[in-house]
Design a protein around this motif. Structure first.
Motif, PDB file in Angstrom:
ATOM      1  N   GLN A  59       0.823  -1.202   0.000  1.00  0.00           N
ATOM      2  CA  GLN A  59       0.000   0.000   0.000  1.00  0.00           C
ATOM      3  C   GLN A  59       0.865   1.263   0.000  1.00  0.00           C
ATOM      4  O   GLN A  59       2.034   1.243   0.355  1.00  0.00           O
ATOM      5  CB  GLN A  59      -0.917   0.019   1.229  1.00  0.00           C
ATOM      6  CG  GLN A  59      -2.078  -0.933   1.187  1.00  0.00           C
ATOM      7  CD  GLN A  59      -1.724  -2.312   1.698  1.00  0.00           C
ATOM      8  OE1 GLN A  59      -0.814  -2.468   2.503  1.00  0.00           O
ATOM      9  NE2 GLN A  59      -2.433  -3.325   1.222  1.00  0.00           N
ATOM     10  N   ASP A 124      -4.389   1.575  -9.115  1.00  0.00           N
ATOM     11  CA  ASP A 124      -5.209   0.609  -8.398  1.00  0.00           C
ATOM     12  C   ASP A 124      -6.642   0.736  -8.899  1.00  0.00           C
ATOM     13  O   ASP A 124      -7.276   1.786  -8.738  1.00  0.00           O
ATOM     14  CB  ASP A 124      -5.140   0.898  -6.898  1.00  0.00           C
ATOM     15  CG  ASP A 124      -5.932  -0.085  -6.051  1.00  0.00           C
ATOM     16  OD1 ASP A 124      -6.532  -1.021  -6.613  1.00  0.00           O
ATOM     17  OD2 ASP A 124      -5.946   0.095  -4.815  1.00  0.00           O
ATOM     18  N   TRP A 129      -4.600  -1.411  -2.845  1.00  0.00           N
ATOM     19  CA  TRP A 129      -3.290  -0.767  -2.781  1.00  0.00           C
ATOM     20  C   TRP A 129      -3.396   0.730  -2.520  1.00  0.00           C
ATOM     21  O   TRP A 129      -2.639   1.520  -3.062  1.00  0.00           O
ATOM     22  CB  TRP A 129      -2.527  -1.052  -4.070  1.00  0.00           C
ATOM     23  CG  TRP A 129      -2.311  -2.517  -4.266  1.00  0.00           C
ATOM     24  CD1 TRP A 129      -1.357  -3.283  -3.663  1.00  0.00           C
ATOM     25  CD2 TRP A 129      -3.078  -3.405  -5.087  1.00  0.00           C
ATOM     26  NE1 TRP A 129      -1.479  -4.595  -4.057  1.00  0.00           N
ATOM     27  CE2 TRP A 129      -2.529  -4.711  -4.943  1.00  0.00           C
ATOM     28  CE3 TRP A 129      -4.168  -3.247  -5.943  1.00  0.00           C
ATOM     29  CZ2 TRP A 129      -3.032  -5.821  -5.610  1.00  0.00           C
ATOM     30  CZ3 TRP A 129      -4.681  -4.350  -6.606  1.00  0.00           C
ATOM     31  CH2 TRP A 129      -4.108  -5.618  -6.436  1.00  0.00           C
ATOM     32  N   PRO A 133      -3.992  -0.142   4.590  1.00  0.00           N
ATOM     33  CA  PRO A 133      -4.720  -1.402   4.384  1.00  0.00           C
ATOM     34  C   PRO A 133      -6.227  -1.278   4.550  1.00  0.00           C
ATOM     35  O   PRO A 133      -6.961  -2.165   4.119  1.00  0.00           O
ATOM     36  CB  PRO A 133      -4.119  -2.332   5.444  1.00  0.00           C
ATOM     37  CG  PRO A 133      -3.510  -1.435   6.465  1.00  0.00           C
ATOM     38  CD  PRO A 133      -3.055  -0.219   5.723  1.00  0.00           C
ATOM     39  N   SER A 136      -9.372   2.229   0.419  1.00  0.00           N
ATOM     40  CA  SER A 136      -9.295   1.831  -0.983  1.00  0.00           C
ATOM     41  C   SER A 136      -8.403   2.785  -1.775  1.00  0.00           C
ATOM     42  O   SER A 136      -8.366   3.995  -1.525  1.00  0.00           O
ATOM     43  CB  SER A 136     -10.702   1.827  -1.598  1.00  0.00           C
ATOM     44  OG  SER A 136     -10.634   1.638  -2.998  1.00  0.00           O
ATOM     45  N   GLY A 137      -7.699   2.228  -2.749  1.00  0.00           N
ATOM     46  CA  GLY A 137      -6.880   3.040  -3.645  1.00  0.00           C
ATOM     47  C   GLY A 137      -7.574   3.397  -4.938  1.00  0.00           C
ATOM     48  O   GLY A 137      -6.952   3.970  -5.836  1.00  0.00           O
ATOM     49  N   VAL A 328     -12.732  -1.553   1.098  1.00  0.00           N
ATOM     50  CA  VAL A 328     -11.532  -1.660   0.260  1.00  0.00           C
ATOM     51  C   VAL A 328     -11.827  -2.512  -0.966  1.00  0.00           C
ATOM     52  O   VAL A 328     -11.398  -2.188  -2.081  1.00  0.00           O
ATOM     53  CB  VAL A 328     -10.363  -2.237   1.085  1.00  0.00           C
ATOM     54  CG1 VAL A 328      -9.175  -2.572   0.186  1.00  0.00           C
ATOM     55  CG2 VAL A 328      -9.954  -1.238   2.157  1.00  0.00           C
TER      56      VAL A 328
END
Length: 478
Positions: A59, A124, A129, A133, A136-137, A328
């Protein structure tokens, strides 16, 4: 070796005879048209309101610039009755909902397959990522950009449709692959289709399928790049003067570019993290594609038949279940009924209580003499060729589990394409006999092998292979 029943053997002989007839006939089946199209899907980097988190390693890896563009590349095939679009995007792996959104805008196609190269140096688009953690990316604005780009690339390919003949070739070089997880099994076959005008002339385009993780730049790189497929496509476009679409095949297990295989002019080896490594490896893959083209044979790609099977995968990965709660992994879940082909009711996007499953799909395309398997994740090469370790390591979690039927045994005999990360990305597709999370660990290790942490669960491979069997069995015209 698995012994086939007389009925199975007869069926495969019939399939082989039909394939030979198609291969021996004219390469241009009546009505074949092909078109290539592409659209730029490179994210904007530098906007503080829309940070770009790069996918594929840990991450918090935020992009600082762009080294080379990301593309959606589409190949449209039309036989006069049916049309299919095969799309490859320079991304870690699109989710099924994005594929479905694209299909809703392209309803006139019998099938749109959005595949990913599994690029570890692009944004992402799954969620795993982000900055940490539990965050969300994914940038939803970028997802919409990707959707629009995919649709644009397909429409461009459709507008470019032109009568075509096709040829097919393969070349094999397992030394271009490193397998970091025992047992060492590789799909070292590169498969290529070349399209040209009827009667000859300059090529219209190439479709190349190879089996390696695009991760040459490694975890420290912060520049957006398509990794080695960029160099492969560029080299082939320059050599052949036509469009090129690159597709990823069986990359689980874990297939990557060996650092000691290629040498610099001074005789030293390339290293992960060097753009020269991605360039050299990409050009080596292009060389292998040219070797495949040197042995190409005419192939009829019509008529087109499409078969698609939905399957529910029990979500047994505890990390994935927790990621759903945090948002996520923003994906609809379903009640797991115990039957992968009869999913239960939708449970929304956050529920993790009770037996839970995700829906995915497997597709089979019969393009004349060519058989195409489209698998929604990172397929272990054992599941392509059937070269399983037998007996399994006794420390595996399910050493006595039945061996899954492999892709090549499920497909009718003849030329094939294996499209991985097709329509969806469900992570590693691991033969059940190799599953290894509980001690004692396989091969005398003091910890589990890498792979299971990024898999939906140990039932994934058996279910997806059964879905492929059903897709082939249900294909029109069988």
């Amino acid at each position: 070796m698995t012994r086939r029943s007389p009925v199975q053997a007869l069926a495969r002989l019939v399939g082989l005879a039909a394939t030979l007839l198609l291969l021996g006939g004219p390469a241009r089946a009546e009505g074949l048209r092909v078109g290539f199209g592409k659209a730029d899907i490179t994210p904007e980097v530098g906007d503080p309101n829309h940070p770009v988190f790069l996918a594929g390693f840990g991450q918090g890896r935020q992009a600082t610039g762009v080294h080379d563009p990301l593309w959606s590349r589409a190949v449209v095939l039309d036989d006069g009755d049916r049309a299919v679009a095969l799309v490859s995007v320079d991304l870690i792996g699109v989710q099924l909902e994005l594929t479905q959104a694209v299909r809703a805008r392209l309803e006139r196609f019998d099938l749109v397959l959005v595949c990913s190269t599994h690029n570890h140096e692009g944004p992402d688009v799954i969620g795993l990522w982000g900055p940490g953690p539990t965050v969300s990316g994914v940038d939803t604005d970028y997802l919409k950009q990707v959707e629009d780009g995919i649709v644009s690339s397909v429409l461009a390919a459709e507008a470019a449709l032109t009568p075509a003949e096709a040829s097919y070739g393969t070349a094999e070089d397992e030394t271009l692959l490193a397998d970091s997880r025992p047992p060492v099994v590789k799909d070292g076959v590169l498969r290529v289709l070349r399209f040209a005008p009827p009667g000859g002339g300059a090529p219209i385009g190439l479709l190349v399928q190879w089996n390696c993780h695009p991760e040459n730049l490694g975890s420290r790189n912060t520049l957006v790049t398509a990794d080695f497929p960029f160099a492969t496509v560029r080299a082939l476009e320059q050599r052949h003067g036509c469009d090129v679409a690159y597709f990823t095949g069986a990359i689980g297990g874990l297939m990557s570019a060996p650092e000691t295989r290629l040498q610099r002019p001074d005789g030293t080896s390339y290293r992960e993290g060097e753009f020269d490594f991605a360039k050299a490896y990409g050009e080596a893959v292009a060389d292998l594609a040219d070797l495949a083209l040197a042995g190409e044979e005419p192939i009829a790609l019509t008529p087109i038949a499409v078969s698609r099977v939905e399957a529910a995968l029990p979500l047994e990965n505890p990390l994935y279940r927790l990621a759903r709660v945090a948002g996520v992994l923003d994906r609809v879940g379903y009640r797991w009924t115990g039957d992968p082909f009869a999913p239960g009711a939708s449970l929304g996007r956050r529920n993790i209580l009770g037996p839970l499953a995700v829906l995915t799909e497997v597709s089979y395309l019969r393009l004349g003499a060519l058989h195409v398997a489209a698998i929604p994740g990172e397929l272990y090469p054992e599941l392509v060729s059937g070269r399983f370790q037998d007996p399994a390591d006794p420390a595996a979690d399910f050493p006595d589990a039945p061996l899954e039927p492999d892709v090549l045994s499920l497909l009718p005999d003849g030329p094939s394409l294996i499209l991985g990360l097709a329509a969806d990305e469900v992570g590693y597709i691991i033969p059940r006999r190799q599953w290894d999370q509980a001690p004692p660990f396989t091969y005398g290790r003091d910890r589990p092998l890498y792979g299971e942490v990024n898999s939906v669960g140990p039932q994934t491979a058996p279910i997806l292979m059964e879905a492929l069997r059903l897709a082939v069995e249900r294909a029109p015209g069988r």
